[in-house]
Scaffold this active site. Sequence first.
Site, short mmCIF file in Angstrom:
data_model
loop_
_atom_site.label_atom_id
_atom_site.label_comp_id
_atom_site.label_asym_id
_atom_site.label_seq_id
_atom_site.Cartn_x
_atom_site.Cartn_y
_atom_site.Cartn_z
N GLY A 249 0.83 -1.27 -0.07
CA GLY A 249 0.15 0.04 -0.12
C GLY A 249 0.71 1.35 -0.05
O GLY A 249 0.43 2.40 -0.62
N ASP A 250 1.90 1.40 0.71
CA ASP A 250 2.74 2.29 0.88
C ASP A 250 3.59 2.49 -0.35
O ASP A 250 3.69 3.97 -0.82
CB ASP A 250 3.95 2.35 1.81
CG ASP A 250 3.39 1.95 3.15
OD1 ASP A 250 2.26 2.01 3.64
OD2 ASP A 250 4.10 1.09 3.78
N1 LIG Z 1 -1.08 -10.34 -3.68
C1 LIG Z 1 -0.69 -9.44 -4.67
N2 LIG Z 1 -0.80 -9.32 -5.95
C2 LIG Z 1 -0.67 -8.48 -6.66
N3 LIG Z 1 -0.40 -7.18 -6.37
C3 LIG Z 1 -0.86 -6.92 -4.82
C4 LIG Z 1 -0.44 -7.94 -4.14
N4 LIG Z 1 -0.85 -7.45 -3.01
C5 LIG Z 1 -1.03 -5.75 -2.85
N5 LIG Z 1 -0.79 -5.82 -4.64
C6 LIG Z 1 -0.64 -4.58 -5.13
O1 LIG Z 1 -0.60 -3.41 -4.14
C7 LIG Z 1 -1.70 -2.53 -3.85
C8 LIG Z 1 -1.89 -2.15 -2.55
O2 LIG Z 1 -1.99 -3.39 -1.85
P1 LIG Z 1 -3.04 -3.72 -0.58
O3 LIG Z 1 -2.81 -4.87 -0.03
O4 LIG Z 1 -4.41 -3.38 -1.07
O5 LIG Z 1 -2.66 -2.23 0.38
P2 LIG Z 1 -2.40 -2.25 1.84
O6 LIG Z 1 -1.04 -2.90 2.10
O7 LIG Z 1 -2.49 -0.73 2.08
O8 LIG Z 1 -3.59 -2.95 2.50
C9 LIG Z 1 -2.80 -3.54 -4.64
O9 LIG Z 1 -3.92 -2.46 -5.13
C10 LIG Z 1 -2.14 -4.14 -5.87
O10 LIG Z 1 -1.91 -3.26 -6.91
O1 LIG Z 2 1.79 2.02 11.90
P1 LIG Z 2 1.18 0.73 11.65
O2 LIG Z 2 -0.33 0.81 11.22
O3 LIG Z 2 1.42 -0.13 12.64
O4 LIG Z 2 1.94 0.09 10.17
C1 LIG Z 2 3.06 -0.31 10.26
C2 LIG Z 2 3.31 -1.40 9.19
O5 LIG Z 2 2.93 -1.06 8.14
C3 LIG Z 2 3.93 -1.20 7.03
O6 LIG Z 2 4.28 0.19 6.70
C4 LIG Z 2 3.26 -1.59 5.93
O7 LIG Z 2 2.20 -1.05 5.27
P2 LIG Z 2 1.36 -1.65 4.05
O8 LIG Z 2 1.24 -2.84 4.06
O9 LIG Z 2 -0.08 -0.75 4.41
O10 LIG Z 2 1.81 -0.69 2.88
C5 LIG Z 2 4.84 -1.88 7.64
O11 LIG Z 2 6.46 -1.51 6.99
C6 LIG Z 2 4.98 -1.50 9.11
O12 LIG Z 2 5.19 -2.85 9.68
#
Ligand SMILES: Nc1ncnc2c1ncn2[C@@H]1O[C@H](COP(=O)(O)OP(=O)(O)O)[C@@H](O)[C@H]1O
Ligand SMILES: O=P(O)(O)OC[C@H]1O[C@](O)(COP(=O)(O)O)[C@@H](O)[C@@H]1O
Length: 305
Positions: A249-250
Amino acid sequence: MIYTMTLNPSIDYIVEVKDLQLGGLNRMSRDLKLPGGKGINVSRILSRLGVPNTALGFAGGFTGRYIEDKLREERVRADFVPITGDTRINIKLKAGEETEINGLGPAISAGESAALLQKLTSGLRAEDIVVMSGSVPPSLGGGFYDELVGLCETAGAGFVIDTTGEALLRALSHRPLLVKPNHHELAELFGVRLDSEEVIIACGRRLLELGARHALISMAEQGAFLVAPEAVYCAQAPAGTARNSAGAGDSMIAGFLAGLTRGEAAVEAFRTGVAAGSATAFSDDLATREQIEELRRRVEPARVG
Ligand SMILES: Nc1ncnc2c1ncn2[C@@H]1O[C@H](COP(=O)(O)OP(=O)(O)O)[C@@H](O)[C@H]1O
Ligand SMILES: O=P(O)(O)OC[C@H]1O[C@](O)(COP(=O)(O)O)[C@@H](O)[C@@H]1O
């Protein structure tokens, strides 16, 4: 300049265990330590994409030093406020499924938090963007993001906020450049089930009505939606093998911002965002520039609204 704000950085300790036995002795088959925390991840990807930025936040103890050393090695500019407590360690357990155990974070004193606010305000200008993301250490209280949003507003700077619930709702009326709830967070925010494209689009549009300038709704391996004032787009995530989705997500936020700050149209920035998210999901660490560029050719956003 883009500033990322990580109030609660972490060492992400990625641990792989084959055949996990709860209550028994398990041996790791592999482990990896990464500098983490949402803003720091955004900074690392922005730097890999050649976008100037500075990582702000708090860092303390041996864990804080580790993060600062790693960022220095990668030439990511960081300017953390030193704190007395130890920066947390978040556990990412890979045992078939991914299980995350994130720490609460260290205590932050009034002086330390004042030093961070001072650091931000002393240099902030109208052309800057502040990316605020991740959890807030409990001692800072629930209103700290509101304070940061207020400082951005006073300086006329843009801001991106990646948070959830009430804190996200409060931030919307201050016109964030971007918000990026994932589909679970969005469903919870509006108390709905996101069981059709129509509902997702309606919720995304609601984010814009409430004040957001752009909304990305990420859906892990199912891709994402971009809701922009001019149109709504959907993109499938490219196919690949997921290795470590922490930071996806980041990476998506960083990719989108990199595109926007290069002057790309929102839909082109969206392609970079999706590619960056997926490239990170397919890597042990965050994605490299080459991996993002390679995947970007395979992301085809479709207009859906
Ligand atoms: N298993 C995966 N396969 C392919 N793309 C992924 C996968 N997980 C995440 N992504 C990509 O990363 C973006 C952000 O991931 P997501 O898991 O929805 O965000 P967050 O980590 O903030 O919950 C998705 O919209 C997609 O493009
Ligand atoms: O501050 P929070 O909500 O505990 O999240 C921190 C965690 O989120 C992350 O930044 C990953 O975030 P995303 O999967 O949403 O991109 C990790 O590196 C870290 O451990």
